[in-house]
Design a protein around this motif. Structure first.
Motif, PDB file in Angstrom:
ATOM      1  N   LEU A 190       0.829  -1.206   0.000  1.00  0.00           N
ATOM      2  CA  LEU A 190       0.000   0.000   0.000  1.00  0.00           C
ATOM      3  C   LEU A 190       0.861   1.253   0.000  1.00  0.00           C
ATOM      4  O   LEU A 190       0.585   2.220  -0.721  1.00  0.00           O
ATOM      5  N   GLU A 191       1.912   1.250   0.784  1.00  0.00           N
ATOM      6  CA  GLU A 191       2.808   2.402   0.843  1.00  0.00           C
ATOM      7  C   GLU A 191       3.477   2.637  -0.507  1.00  0.00           C
ATOM      8  O   GLU A 191       3.631   3.788  -0.967  1.00  0.00           O
ATOM      9  N   ALA A 192       3.864   1.555  -1.164  1.00  0.00           N
ATOM     10  CA  ALA A 192       4.511   1.705  -2.483  1.00  0.00           C
ATOM     11  C   ALA A 192       3.528   2.281  -3.520  1.00  0.00           C
ATOM     12  O   ALA A 192       3.888   3.173  -4.314  1.00  0.00           O
ATOM     13  N   SER A 193       2.297   1.770  -3.496  1.00  0.00           N
ATOM     14  CA  SER A 193       1.282   2.284  -4.437  1.00  0.00           C
ATOM     15  C   SER A 193       0.975   3.743  -4.150  1.00  0.00           C
ATOM     16  O   SER A 193       0.796   4.564  -5.086  1.00  0.00           O
ATOM     17  N   LYS A 194       0.952   4.062  -2.888  1.00  0.00           N
ATOM     18  CA  LYS A 194       0.659   5.458  -2.506  1.00  0.00           C
ATOM     19  C   LYS A 194       1.784   6.387  -2.960  1.00  0.00           C
ATOM     20  O   LYS A 194       1.521   7.473  -3.506  1.00  0.00           O
ATOM     21  N   ARG A 195       3.030   5.984  -2.797  1.00  0.00           N
ATOM     22  CA  ARG A 195       4.156   6.839  -3.204  1.00  0.00           C
ATOM     23  C   ARG A 195       4.179   7.001  -4.742  1.00  0.00           C
ATOM     24  O   ARG A 195       4.480   8.076  -5.258  1.00  0.00           O
ATOM     25  N   ARG A 196       3.839   5.905  -5.428  1.00  0.00           N
ATOM     26  CA  ARG A 196       3.811   5.985  -6.896  1.00  0.00           C
ATOM     27  C   ARG A 196       2.710   6.936  -7.370  1.00  0.00           C
ATOM     28  O   ARG A 196       2.906   7.750  -8.301  1.00  0.00           O
ATOM     29  N   PHE A 197       1.560   6.859  -6.742  1.00  0.00           N
ATOM     30  CA  PHE A 197       0.449   7.760  -7.072  1.00  0.00           C
ATOM     31  C   PHE A 197       0.835   9.205  -6.793  1.00  0.00           C
ATOM     32  O   PHE A 197       0.566  10.120  -7.588  1.00  0.00           O
ATOM     33  N   GLU A 198       1.482   9.433  -5.688  1.00  0.00           N
ATOM     34  CA  GLU A 198       1.912  10.784  -5.323  1.00  0.00           C
ATOM     35  C   GLU A 198       2.937  11.309  -6.325  1.00  0.00           C
ATOM     36  O   GLU A 198       2.876  12.486  -6.761  1.00  0.00           O
ATOM     37  N   ARG A 199       3.848  10.450  -6.715  1.00  0.00           N
ATOM     38  CA  ARG A 199       4.871  10.882  -7.684  1.00  0.00           C
ATOM     39  C   ARG A 199       4.247  11.212  -9.045  1.00  0.00           C
ATOM     40  O   ARG A 199       4.581  12.242  -9.669  1.00  0.00           O
ATOM     41  N   ASP A 200       3.312  10.350  -9.485  1.00  0.00           N
ATOM     42  CA  ASP A 200       2.673  10.601 -10.775  1.00  0.00           C
ATOM     43  C   ASP A 200       1.843  11.889 -10.747  1.00  0.00           C
ATOM     44  O   ASP A 200       1.763  12.625 -11.757  1.00  0.00           O
ATOM     45  N   CYS A 201       1.205  12.179  -9.613  1.00  0.00           N
ATOM     46  CA  CYS A 201       0.427  13.425  -9.479  1.00  0.00           C
ATOM     47  C   CYS A 201       1.342  14.647  -9.595  1.00  0.00           C
ATOM     48  O   CYS A 201       1.004  15.660 -10.248  1.00  0.00           O
ATOM     49  N   LYS A 202       2.489  14.559  -8.978  1.00  0.00           N
ATOM     50  CA  LYS A 202       3.431  15.692  -9.045  1.00  0.00           C
ATOM     51  C   LYS A 202       3.945  15.861 -10.482  1.00  0.00           C
ATOM     52  O   LYS A 202       4.102  16.997 -10.979  1.00  0.00           O
ATOM     53  N   GLU A 203       4.215  14.766 -11.133  1.00  0.00           N
ATOM     54  CA  GLU A 203       4.684  14.850 -12.531  1.00  0.00           C
ATOM     55  C   GLU A 203       3.589  15.457 -13.430  1.00  0.00           C
ATOM     56  O   GLU A 203       3.883  16.259 -14.344  1.00  0.00           O
ATOM     57  N   ALA A 204       2.340  15.061 -13.190  1.00  0.00           N
ATOM     58  CA  ALA A 204       1.226  15.617 -13.982  1.00  0.00           C
ATOM     59  C   ALA A 204       1.088  17.118 -13.740  1.00  0.00           C
ATOM     60  O   ALA A 204       0.808  17.884 -14.676  1.00  0.00           O
TER      61      ALA A 204
END
Length: 577
Positions: free
Chosen positions: A151-165
């Motif tokens: 869950l933590e890994a998925s959350k960090r990936r989602f956060e990173r993709d949001c920042k990139e967007a």
């Protein structure tokens, strides 16, 4: 201008507490420590019971050894002493103490089988069960931690993709506002922003799916798996507590079960103590040691003022000393007066036990007759067995030579004949004592065998004896009641007798008031001569000077024997060194 979703909205996703897994792990650690402590307590109790059983066994062994130590030895003098009620009661106490020790062995055996062995087996099972439960708990804990990491890994990936967007959107807007930028560059920035927004949407969907899965696993973990494991651990711990309580109850019951038997042992000891009969014991002593002597009569007055021949009084206690001598004083060499106080033991004594008082002589003769009859029966049994063997050999020569037992049969016949002659001899003496036969016509026995050999002529002419120093007594009565012998000759017969030689010296450890006839008074620290050792009766014969000698308790003096000492006048030596 193309409008794109605001990436900041993606941050509104549900978050999960990050400490839940850590707290659950802490509880498992606490439970693990507590259950291990419970097992340690159980093992400590097992050790306690084991040491108790060892103490019971040691106590039982010591009681048995104590009882055995004081048991009378077979075929010894101690065995004869147990005919009295007091000693029989003591023997019963020893036997009951042996049974008492047996009950402590029962306590040890029952505690070992019902507590120690059972709890030891239970502890092994408990350890295995505890290990299984905590293994399941760790496995569940590891699974939820793995889900949490996903869950933590998925959350960090989602956060990173949001920042990139967000950065791609800002770059597109900048390029679109700049009039110097070509339309191709703007299109390229727009496509890049859309790609980043799509990646953010995918990460959002993945994160949302992972979050739902984790929440489901977490709910299952905390509401199903962990409660089940904790319930099993609780039941295990409660069984341990119940088991140790039951063992403590068994501990008391094992003791309680033997209390009635121990009570019976104590009742038997009390019963034996109540059976002690002082009157009966006193009567047995009287029967064992009564002499059968008649009390002496009055001493006749002898008037030496008239020239007349002295008449020897038959009722005088000192007839062996002669009527011309006065009764010996206390503590002097009154060898003929010791029998009422102590039995002298000089050698084996005559075969017919004539050195004993009549009643004791009768008992000894009866014992001898019974012993000889038992020996005759044994010899006859052996002869009968050999006779049967000979008959078997005659009928079946292959089994043995019949002539081989003839010599042994002849020996047995001779032995039986000799024993029968011995029985007749002792029965004759027994009949004489019991008054069934007339008294023997042989010469009266004198004070001792040595005296008899040295003074045979004096014995024949002297009055009959009624006693000797070691208690001898004869029923013989002379035809003559008057002895016309000069007083000086009769007295010299005893005065010339050599005193016993000195065999050593002794020192009085305590003051002894010799109040019985045959004893001598001594003062503490006084040095005296030893003329006769303790013969096993607890008395030592000593001499102060030529006129004073007697018996003292052996425990009251310290004896120094001198094997080479022969002189009765040897001076006393100081025993200071």
């Amino acid at each position: 201008m193309v409008s794109l979703p605001q990436p900041s909205l993606l941050h509104s996703a549900v978050t999960v507490p990050c400490l839940c897994c850590r707290k659950g792990k802490d509880q498992f650690d606490n439970l693990e420590k507590h259950t291990q402590w419970g097992i340690d307590v159980l093992e400590k109790y097992i050790k306690f019971v084991k040491e108790r059983t060892e103490i019971e066994l040691s106590y039982a062994k010591q009681l048995r050894n104590l009882s055995k130590k004081y048991q009378p030895k077979k075929n010894s003098k101690e065995e004869e002493e147990y005919r009295y009620t007091s000693t029989r009661a003591f023997l019963a106490t020893l036997n009951e103490m042996n049974d008492y020790a047996g009950q402590h062995e029962v306590i040890s055996e029952n505690m070992t089988s019902l507590i120690t062995a059972e709890l030891t087996r239970y502890v092994q099972e408990l350890k295995q069960e505890r290990k299984s439960h905590f293994h399941d708990g760790r496995k569940a804990q590891q699974h939820i931690e793995t889900c949490w990491k996903q869950l933590e890994a998925s959350k960090r990936r989602f956060e990173r993709d949001c920042k990139e967007a967000d950065r791609a959107q800002q770059y597109f807007e900048k390029m679109d506002a700049d009039i110097n930028v070509t339309k191709a560059d703007v299109e390229k920035a727009r496509q890049q922003a859309q790609l980043r927004h799509q990646m953010a949407e995918d990460s959002k969907a993945e994160y949302s799916s992972t979050l739902q899965k984790f929440n489901s696993e977490q709910h299952e973990h905390y509401y199903t798996h962990i409660p089940n494991i904790f319930q099993k651990i609780q039941e295990m711990e409660e069984r341990r507590i119940v088991r140790i309580g039951e063992s403590m109850k068994t501990f008391a019951e094992v003791d309680r079960q033997v209390i009635p038997i121990i009570g019976k042992c104590l009742d038997e000891i009390t019963k034996a103590a109540e059976s002690v009969d002082h009157k009966n014991d006193s009567q047995m002593v009287i029967e064992a040691f009564k002499s059968g002597f008649e009390p002496p009569g009055d001493v006749d007055f002898e008037d030496f003022t008239q020239p007349m021949k002295r008449t020897v009084s038959e009722s005088s206690l000192s007839n062996s000393r002669g009527d011309g001598k006065s009764e010996p004083k206390f503590g002097s060499k009154s060898k003929g007066k010791l029998w009422p106080f102590i039995k002298k033991n000089k050698g084996a004594g005559p075969e017919d036990f004539s050195n004993l008082p009549p009643e004791q002589r009768r008992k000894k003769l009866q014992q001898k007759v019974d012993e000889l009859n038992r020996d005759i029966q044994k010899e006859m049994d052996s002869r009968d067995a050999l006779t049967k063997m000979k008959d078997v050999y005659i009928k079946n020569p292959q089994m043995g030579d019949a002539a081989s037992v003839d010599h042994r049969l002849a020996e047995l016949g001779q032995n039986i004949e000799k024993l029968r002659l011995e029985v007749q001899k002792f029965e004759g003496w027994l009949a004489e004592v019991e008054g069934r036969l007339p008294a023997r016509s042989e010469q009266p026995r004198r004070q001792s065998g040595v005296y008899e050999a040295q003074n045979a002529s004096g014995v024949n002419s002297c009055a009959q004896d009624r006693e000797s120093p070691d208690g001898s007594y004869t029923e013989e009565q002379s035809q003559e009641t008057e002895m016309k012998v000069p007083a000086t000759d009769f007295d010299d017969e005893f005065d010339d007798e050599e005193p016993l030689p000195t065999i050593g010296t002794c020192k009085a450890l305590y003051t002894f008031e010799g109040q019985n006839e045959g004893t001598i008074s001594v003062a503490e620290g006084e040095m005296l001569y030893v003329i006769e050792e303790d013969k096993g009766d607890g008395w030592t014969r000593i001499r102060r000077n030529e006129d004073e000698e007697g018996y003292v308790p052996t425990s009251y003096v310290e004896v120094y024997l001198d094997k080479n000492a022969k002189d009765v006048h040897k001076p006393l030596q100081k025993i200071s060194e």
